[in-house]
Design an enzyme around this catalytic site. Structure first.
Site, PDB file in Angstrom:
ATOM      1  N   ASN A 110      37.532  28.241  39.003  1.00 30.94           N
ATOM      2  CA  ASN A 110      38.649  27.294  38.927  1.00 30.94           C
ATOM      3  C   ASN A 110      39.439  27.322  40.222  1.00 30.94           C
ATOM      4  O   ASN A 110      39.570  28.346  40.878  1.00 30.94           O
ATOM      5  CB  ASN A 110      39.528  27.597  37.699  1.00 30.94           C
ATOM      6  CG  ASN A 110      40.685  28.515  38.018  1.00 30.94           C
ATOM      7  OD1 ASN A 110      41.729  28.075  38.527  1.00 30.94           O
ATOM      8  ND2 ASN A 110      40.510  29.813  37.754  1.00 30.94           N
ATOM      9  N   PHE A 114      47.850  26.246  39.721  1.00 36.33           N
ATOM     10  CA  PHE A 114      49.111  26.312  38.952  1.00 36.33           C
ATOM     11  C   PHE A 114      49.583  24.929  38.481  1.00 36.33           C
ATOM     12  O   PHE A 114      50.751  24.560  38.660  1.00 36.33           O
ATOM     13  CB  PHE A 114      50.233  26.963  39.769  1.00 36.33           C
ATOM     14  CG  PHE A 114      50.103  28.454  39.983  1.00 36.33           C
ATOM     15  CD1 PHE A 114      49.203  29.220  39.263  1.00 36.33           C
ATOM     16  CD2 PHE A 114      50.919  29.100  40.911  1.00 36.33           C
ATOM     17  CE1 PHE A 114      49.096  30.588  39.466  1.00 36.33           C
ATOM     18  CE2 PHE A 114      50.827  30.473  41.125  1.00 36.33           C
ATOM     19  CZ  PHE A 114      49.911  31.204  40.399  1.00 36.33           C
ATOM     20  N   SER A 175      46.800  34.758  42.274  1.00 39.09           N
ATOM     21  CA  SER A 175      45.990  33.542  42.163  1.00 39.09           C
ATOM     22  C   SER A 175      45.475  33.192  43.548  1.00 39.09           C
ATOM     23  O   SER A 175      46.231  33.168  44.515  1.00 39.09           O
ATOM     24  CB  SER A 175      46.823  32.381  41.632  1.00 39.09           C
ATOM     25  OG  SER A 175      46.099  31.182  41.854  1.00 39.09           O
ATOM     26  N   ASN A 177      44.459  30.316  44.384  1.00 43.38           N
ATOM     27  CA  ASN A 177      44.500  28.856  44.562  1.00 43.38           C
ATOM     28  C   ASN A 177      45.841  28.307  45.033  1.00 43.38           C
ATOM     29  O   ASN A 177      46.024  27.103  45.099  1.00 43.38           O
ATOM     30  CB  ASN A 177      44.092  28.177  43.250  1.00 43.38           C
ATOM     31  CG  ASN A 177      42.691  28.593  42.840  1.00 43.38           C
ATOM     32  OD1 ASN A 177      41.790  28.561  43.662  1.00 43.38           O
ATOM     33  ND2 ASN A 177      42.522  29.020  41.601  1.00 43.38           N
ATOM     34  N   THR A 178      46.794  29.208  45.317  1.00 40.18           N
ATOM     35  CA  THR A 178      48.039  28.795  45.964  1.00 40.18           C
ATOM     36  C   THR A 178      48.025  29.466  47.329  1.00 40.18           C
ATOM     37  O   THR A 178      48.116  30.700  47.410  1.00 40.18           O
ATOM     38  CB  THR A 178      49.262  29.246  45.131  1.00 40.18           C
ATOM     39  OG1 THR A 178      49.222  28.572  43.880  1.00 40.18           O
ATOM     40  CG2 THR A 178      50.570  28.930  45.843  1.00 40.18           C
ATOM     41  N   ASN A 245      42.833  39.410  38.427  1.00 36.91           N
ATOM     42  CA  ASN A 245      42.706  37.962  38.457  1.00 36.91           C
ATOM     43  C   ASN A 245      41.261  37.599  38.863  1.00 36.91           C
ATOM     44  O   ASN A 245      40.400  38.475  38.934  1.00 36.91           O
ATOM     45  CB  ASN A 245      43.721  37.400  39.469  1.00 36.91           C
ATOM     46  CG  ASN A 245      44.258  36.055  39.015  1.00 36.91           C
ATOM     47  OD1 ASN A 245      43.485  35.168  38.645  1.00 36.91           O
ATOM     48  ND2 ASN A 245      45.567  35.896  39.044  1.00 36.91           N
TER      49      ASN A 245
END
Ligand code: FMN
Length: 354
Positions: A110, A114, A175, A177-178, A245
């Site tokens: 993924n 967020f 995460s 993805n940030t 994570n």
């Protein structure tokens, strides 16, 4: 578990991944959840940083980002349910498609980034859930907005807005993805983050008991980083670490079509790495931090391995996609068998015996 719940995972896998997830949340909100929650075997009752859990297996963050269905998820037998990640302001996340199944690898990638409706909606939902009377502890996993000028303040704001609602907070700095979020794991940045979080917590508690605060870390850490994170957590009043994570690594041997997508990888290929990092944190913290094992758990044997490696409690997400919610009760049953077969009277006795 009803026939509906056994069939649903297979049917849902025919639909695009994010759409399938939205439909699942809608169905659970509409009441197609479990009708009668089953309590796990009493031998599994355990304590995690002051939280009383009926069973050690919890729902990992990311499934219920807006705290819309924690009670339904508790009804599937989870001993604890973590909602979020929530950021102060609502945000859309990355462009779609951004969620991919890797069915032949029992994995997920993924890069959602967020996507969530912000603290206000999250708080209202959590308030409703607590009013309705939850059968298990519900937690809030908090994060920072992508565009935030002061990311540390985003975490402190979440503590202030949600204080009194969740049974614990998880500070998510892992995460992938940030952009830049994981930099908060570095020594100086983590020290500043935890110092300001501790100050905020002291202002909010005014001497009253406070909910535990956990820190969620990445699996992509080397030993010096693990040492440094453990030391900083012990310096401040962090109750425990959630390990881990998703990973940016791509272990060899992935065969599914989507294996080259960018984002965080979870599920079966994450099991070994996240368990190794759990072991390293156990050593680095000398048993002084509660450790929560997450990553690739899909059966009782793997859950048992994480406990013996040092986990006081567990979480899972990706395996639900492939095995459905009946998995939770199966793992709890299997863990109770392991405890009895190996002569332990409780989960706590087995933690870290490796
Ligand atoms: C689709 C998806 C979304 C996720 N979103 C979040 C999130 O918002 N916050 C977070 O801390 N972890 C998030 N995670 C990570 C999980 O909580 C968990 O740490 C990771 O997936 C490893 O566990 P698993 O192998 O059992 O899935 C997400 C995972 C997936 C698969």
């Amino acid at each position: 578990m009803s026939l509906l719940h056994q069939m649903a995972p297979k049917a849902l896998r025919l639909i695009e991944a994010e759409r399938a997830h939205q439909l699942t949340i809608l169905a659970l909100k509409a009441g197609f959840g479990p009708s009668r929650p089953k309590a796990p075997d009493p031998i599994l009752a355990t304590e995690l940083a002051g939280l009383s859990l009926n069973g050690p297996v919890g729902l990992a963050a990311g499934f219920d980002k807006n705290a819309e269905v924690p009670l339904a998820m508790a009804g599937f037998g989870f001993g604890w349910v973590e909602c979020g990640t929530v950021t102060p302001l609502a945000q859309k996340g990355n462009p779609k498609p951004r969620l991919f199944r890797l069915p032949r690898d029992y994995a997920v990638i993924n890069r959602l980034g967020f996507n969530n409706r912000g603290l206000e909606v999250f708080g209202q939902n959590l308030f409703r859930a607590q009013q309705a009377g939850s059968i298990c502890p519900i937690g809030a996993n908090i994060g920072a907005n992508k565009q935030s000028k002061d990311r540390v303040e985003d975490y402190c704001a979440a503590l202030r807005v949600l204080w009194g609602l969740p049974n614990w907070f998880t500070i998510n700095i892992s995460s992938p993805n940030t952009p830049g979020l994981r930099d908060l794991q570095s020594a100086d940045a983590l020290d500043e983050l935890l110092s300001r979080i501790t100050q905020t917590k002291q202002q909010l508690t005014k001497g009253q008991p406070a909910p535990p605060i956990f820190l969620k870390v990445a699996p992509d850490l080397d030993d010096p980083q693990i040492e440094s994170i453990a030391t900083t957590c012990l310096k401040y009043d962090i109750s425990g670490l959630i390990i881990s994570n998703t990973t940016l690594a791509r272990p060899g041997g992935l065969v599914s079509n989507h294996r080259a997508q960018s984002g965080g990888l979870s599920g079966a290929p994450l099991f070994e790495r996240s368990t190794q990092v759990l072991r390293s944190f156990r050593q680095a913290s000398a048993g002084r931090l509660a450790l929560i094992g997450v990553g690739g758990i899909s059966n009782a044997e793997q859950a048992w391995q994480k406990i013996k490696a040092g986990a006081s409690a567990l979480q899972l997400y990706s395996a639900l996609v492939y095995h459905g919610p009946g998995l939770v009760a199966d793992i709890h049953r299997g863990l109770a068998q392991h405890l009895r077969a190996e002569g332990f009277a409780s989960i706590a006795e087995a933690v870290g015996v490796d």
